[in-house]
Design a protein around this motif. Sequence first.
Motif, PDB file in Angstrom:
ATOM      1  N   ASN A 170      28.898  44.191  38.782  1.00  0.00           N
ATOM      2  CA  ASN A 170      27.630  44.796  39.171  1.00  0.00           C
ATOM      3  C   ASN A 170      27.837  45.906  40.182  1.00  0.00           C
ATOM      4  O   ASN A 170      28.746  45.855  41.019  1.00  0.00           O
ATOM      5  CB  ASN A 170      26.703  43.738  39.760  1.00  0.00           C
ATOM      6  CG  ASN A 170      26.184  42.769  38.720  1.00  0.00           C
ATOM      7  OD1 ASN A 170      26.083  43.108  37.544  1.00  0.00           O
ATOM      8  ND2 ASN A 170      25.876  41.555  39.133  1.00  0.00           N
ATOM      9  N   THR A 225      15.438  52.255  36.788  1.00  0.00           N
ATOM     10  CA  THR A 225      15.513  51.026  36.020  1.00  0.00           C
ATOM     11  C   THR A 225      16.694  51.083  35.074  1.00  0.00           C
ATOM     12  O   THR A 225      17.227  52.165  34.794  1.00  0.00           O
ATOM     13  CB  THR A 225      14.218  50.791  35.230  1.00  0.00           C
ATOM     14  OG1 THR A 225      14.272  49.526  34.570  1.00  0.00           O
ATOM     15  CG2 THR A 225      14.016  51.875  34.189  1.00  0.00           C
ATOM     16  N   LEU A 226      17.116  49.931  34.591  1.00  0.00           N
ATOM     17  CA  LEU A 226      18.236  49.825  33.657  1.00  0.00           C
ATOM     18  C   LEU A 226      17.697  49.694  32.244  1.00  0.00           C
ATOM     19  O   LEU A 226      16.760  48.928  31.990  1.00  0.00           O
ATOM     20  CB  LEU A 226      19.113  48.621  34.003  1.00  0.00           C
ATOM     21  CG  LEU A 226      20.369  48.434  33.152  1.00  0.00           C
ATOM     22  CD1 LEU A 226      21.384  49.528  33.429  1.00  0.00           C
ATOM     23  CD2 LEU A 226      20.995  47.059  33.395  1.00  0.00           C
ATOM     24  N   ASP A 280      14.224  47.860  29.467  1.00  0.00           N
ATOM     25  CA  ASP A 280      14.749  46.609  28.898  1.00  0.00           C
ATOM     26  C   ASP A 280      13.651  45.569  28.731  1.00  0.00           C
ATOM     27  O   ASP A 280      13.783  44.411  29.146  1.00  0.00           O
ATOM     28  CB  ASP A 280      15.885  46.061  29.750  1.00  0.00           C
ATOM     29  CG  ASP A 280      17.240  46.589  29.311  1.00  0.00           C
ATOM     30  OD1 ASP A 280      17.318  47.224  28.249  1.00  0.00           O
ATOM     31  OD2 ASP A 280      18.228  46.381  30.037  1.00  0.00           O
ATOM     32  N   PRO A 315      24.676  50.450  28.618  1.00  0.00           N
ATOM     33  CA  PRO A 315      23.695  50.510  29.717  1.00  0.00           C
ATOM     34  C   PRO A 315      23.494  51.936  30.197  1.00  0.00           C
ATOM     35  O   PRO A 315      24.436  52.719  30.323  1.00  0.00           O
ATOM     36  CB  PRO A 315      24.343  49.643  30.804  1.00  0.00           C
ATOM     37  CG  PRO A 315      25.804  49.732  30.536  1.00  0.00           C
ATOM     38  CD  PRO A 315      25.968  49.884  29.048  1.00  0.00           C
ATOM     39  N   THR A 316      22.266  52.284  30.478  1.00  0.00           N
ATOM     40  CA  THR A 316      21.908  53.599  31.009  1.00  0.00           C
ATOM     41  C   THR A 316      20.901  53.422  32.127  1.00  0.00           C
ATOM     42  O   THR A 316      20.189  52.411  32.202  1.00  0.00           O
ATOM     43  CB  THR A 316      21.310  54.508  29.921  1.00  0.00           C
ATOM     44  OG1 THR A 316      20.138  53.878  29.377  1.00  0.00           O
ATOM     45  CG2 THR A 316      22.311  54.765  28.810  1.00  0.00           C
ATOM     46  N   LEU A 317      20.841  54.408  32.990  1.00  0.00           N
ATOM     47  CA  LEU A 317      19.869  54.433  34.072  1.00  0.00           C
ATOM     48  C   LEU A 317      18.734  55.374  33.710  1.00  0.00           C
ATOM     49  O   LEU A 317      18.980  56.518  33.311  1.00  0.00           O
ATOM     50  CB  LEU A 317      20.518  54.885  35.378  1.00  0.00           C
ATOM     51  CG  LEU A 317      21.431  53.893  36.090  1.00  0.00           C
ATOM     52  CD1 LEU A 317      22.086  54.547  37.296  1.00  0.00           C
ATOM     53  CD2 LEU A 317      20.677  52.645  36.508  1.00  0.00           C
ATOM     54  N   HIS A 326      19.207  49.477  28.085  1.00  0.00           N
ATOM     55  CA  HIS A 326      20.320  49.402  27.152  1.00  0.00           C
ATOM     56  C   HIS A 326      19.927  50.074  25.837  1.00  0.00           C
ATOM     57  O   HIS A 326      18.811  49.903  25.344  1.00  0.00           O
ATOM     58  CB  HIS A 326      20.720  47.953  26.883  1.00  0.00           C
ATOM     59  CG  HIS A 326      21.435  47.301  28.031  1.00  0.00           C
ATOM     60  ND1 HIS A 326      20.762  46.784  29.131  1.00  0.00           N
ATOM     61  CD2 HIS A 326      22.760  47.103  28.266  1.00  0.00           C
ATOM     62  CE1 HIS A 326      21.647  46.279  29.987  1.00  0.00           C
ATOM     63  NE2 HIS A 326      22.861  46.459  29.485  1.00  0.00           N
ATOM     64  N   SER A 362      25.543  55.335  43.447  1.00  0.00           N
ATOM     65  CA  SER A 362      26.026  54.030  43.002  1.00  0.00           C
ATOM     66  C   SER A 362      27.152  53.576  43.909  1.00  0.00           C
ATOM     67  O   SER A 362      27.986  54.378  44.347  1.00  0.00           O
ATOM     68  CB  SER A 362      26.503  54.097  41.546  1.00  0.00           C
ATOM     69  OG  SER A 362      27.620  54.948  41.415  1.00  0.00           O
ATOM     70  N   VAL A 370      25.960  48.950  35.466  1.00  0.00           N
ATOM     71  CA  VAL A 370      25.516  50.188  34.837  1.00  0.00           C
ATOM     72  C   VAL A 370      26.620  50.895  34.064  1.00  0.00           C
ATOM     73  O   VAL A 370      26.331  51.857  33.340  1.00  0.00           O
ATOM     74  CB  VAL A 370      24.939  51.158  35.888  1.00  0.00           C
ATOM     75  CG1 VAL A 370      23.721  50.542  36.559  1.00  0.00           C
ATOM     76  CG2 VAL A 370      25.979  51.534  36.914  1.00  0.00           C
ATOM     77  N   GLU A 419      22.777  46.064  39.184  1.00  0.00           N
ATOM     78  CA  GLU A 419      23.023  45.847  37.763  1.00  0.00           C
ATOM     79  C   GLU A 419      24.398  46.397  37.415  1.00  0.00           C
ATOM     80  O   GLU A 419      24.991  47.176  38.171  1.00  0.00           O
ATOM     81  CB  GLU A 419      21.962  46.537  36.896  1.00  0.00           C
ATOM     82  CG  GLU A 419      20.558  45.983  37.032  1.00  0.00           C
ATOM     83  CD  GLU A 419      20.378  44.637  36.366  1.00  0.00           C
ATOM     84  OE1 GLU A 419      21.317  44.194  35.660  1.00  0.00           O
ATOM     85  OE2 GLU A 419      19.309  44.030  36.555  1.00  0.00           O
TER      86      GLU A 419
END
Length: 590
Positions: A187, A230-231, A300, A239-241, A233, A200, A181, A179
Motif C-alpha cells: 500500500n 479515489t482509486l 470502484d 489500479p488508477t487514480l 481499477h 505518493s 496504486v 491503497e
Amino acid sequence: MRAVSFVKRLQWDLPGTVCRHGLTIGDIDNDGDNELVVGTTEGELYIFKGSELWQKIPGLGLITSVAVGDIFNYGRNALVVICGDGWAHIFYSPRSVNPSTNNAASFQQPTKESSDPDNSKGDPNISIGTSKKTRNRSFINRLFSDQTDGGSEANELTGKMECVHVQRIPTNTKVVLIEDVDRDGANEMILGLTDRVVRSYRWSSNLELGRGKLVGLNKWECASQIGTVTLQHTADGTPTLLVAQPGGTFMRIKCNPKECYLEDETHQTDDETAASCVDYQTLGISRMRNQNISTEIIGDLEYTPVENKTVPDESSSKDNLSSEICHGESSIVQPTVDSEETENVTETTDLTNVDQVDGNLMGGNVILGDYDDQPQKDSLLPTYKDFSPQSNNNNSHNGNSSSSNSSIVECSKGKDEARAKSNVEQGPPQGKPYALATLDGTIMLVRDEVILWSMQVDHLIFALCRLDVTGDGSDEIVACAWDGQTYILDQQRNSVRFQFEEPVRAFCTGNYNVSPGVSSPCLVYNTFNNKIFLYYDVTLPSMAIKPLDPLEELDPEERKTFEDLLGRCNGTERSQKMQQLTEWLLYGTS
C-alpha cells in the motif's frame, strides 16, 4: 422521487470544527468491529466505539484528513492523521501487534524530527512483497517492545491507540488515501494538496537502526484545484487514480511499479512515457452549467449486473439443447443467430454512446497520449483451435471410436463457436463504474469514460460516498448537500431522498458496529452546531417502487380463505372488491 425516513441514530457533542475529510469509519484496532474517527481543527482526535466515546487524543494540530489502512504493509490497520501544518501522525493499537505477550509493550510519544517536505532521502534497499511485510512486522513489534510502563500495559489490554510515528510532510493536505496504486502488493499513501499537487508515499523501515519513515515516490501536478482522489481499477485490473477537477472532469493517473521509485535514486523517464500515464477526461463538460464548479468523485463501485440473472439461463438452455442433440441420434445442429437480431444488437450498442436529451456523443477525450498500449486479442476465451484434438491418437485403436470422437469434436466445435459469438456480442470486459457529482447538483454514473446516466437536483452537493443499503452486493451512490438533503441512488438510477434536519459541515458513510460483532450501513453527519449524528441500520428492501400485493404474505390456507371471500368474479369486480376490503381494513369504512 420518494422520501424515506431513518429513525435509529446516535448523537454526540463534539466541540470544534471538522474539515470535509476529517472523519471516517474503519477498524482501527483490528478487533473486527468498525469505529468512527473524527478529527477537529483544534487538534483533538475523537474515536467512537459503539455508542460511547472510546478515546480522545489532544494536541495534534489542525487536522484536515484521516484515513484507516494497512500503511505498514503487513496485514494490520493503522490510523493516519494528517494535519494542515505539515505533520503526519500514525497511530497503532498495541493489542493487535503483540496480543499474546503478557508483558506490556509501549512506545513513548515520538519527537517531531524535521525532514524535507519532499522526503528526498530514503532507504534504497527496499523490497516489496512478503519479505517487506515480515520486516515491517518485526519493526513494529520491536517498536512496541523497546520500552515498557504501566500506562502502555493498560493500553495493550484495552487496545487504546498509541502514536508510533510522526513525520514532516508538505503542508495544506486536503485528502489522504491508503491503497495499492501501482499493483506491487504494497500500500501507498496518496495525498491531495490544496496547491493542485498529488503525492505518493510508501513506508520504509530499517531494523538495524530501529527507525522507519514515509518515503516520497511520485509527484503529479494538476491543472486545477483538486476535489477528491479515489482509486479505480480498469477492466484488466490495473489500479488508477482518479483526481476530481472542476466542471465535472477528472484526471486519470496510471502508476506503473517501474515508475514508483524512491526520490533519492537517480532515475530518468522519457517524456512520452510520462505523458502516457496521465490523461485528462472531459466527459460531458460541454453540458455543465459552470465549468469552474467543484467536483466530487468516487470509484470502484461494486456492481452486480441485472442481466446476469437472465442471460446465463438462456446460454445454459442453449448448451443443454446442444448437448442433447450431440448425445442423441439426431444430426448436429450449429447454433445460429438471425440477421434481424444482430441488427438490433448493433443498434442498441450504438445508442449507448448517444445522449437521449440532446443527441450529443458522451465520453472522454484523451489529451495526453494513449492510455492502454497493450495489443488486443482476437478472442476473449480460447477456442478449440488452441488445443490439438485427441481423436487422431484414438484412431489407431479401433474404428468405432473414431466416429464417436469426431462427433464429440464437432459438438464441442459448435459450443465453442456459440460461446465465441456470444462473447463478441457482449463486447470486451468492462471496468467497474464510478460516480461524479458537482456542486450545482449534477450526479453522473460513468463506466469506461462513457456516461451511463446523469441526474440534476436542486441542491448544492458537497459530499459523495458509497453505501450498500439494499444488501444485494451493489454499491449505492450517496450524495449529501449542504442543507442536509441526502440522495441515495442505485446504479439503475432509482433514487430516494432523506432530509436531515440541520445544515451539514462534514459527511461520510460506512458500516458501523453499534453492537460488537454486528455491523450495519450508516450515515454520519457533522453539523455546524458541533454535533455528530450517526444514523445506523440504514437499509431499504428495494430502491424501486413495487405495488402492494397483500397475497404475497399469506400462507396457502389464508390465501384459500381470501379467495373464498372474494368469490368468483371477473377482473373488474375483483379489483373493486379488493379496494373495498383494503379501505375497510385500513380505515374501517366500506
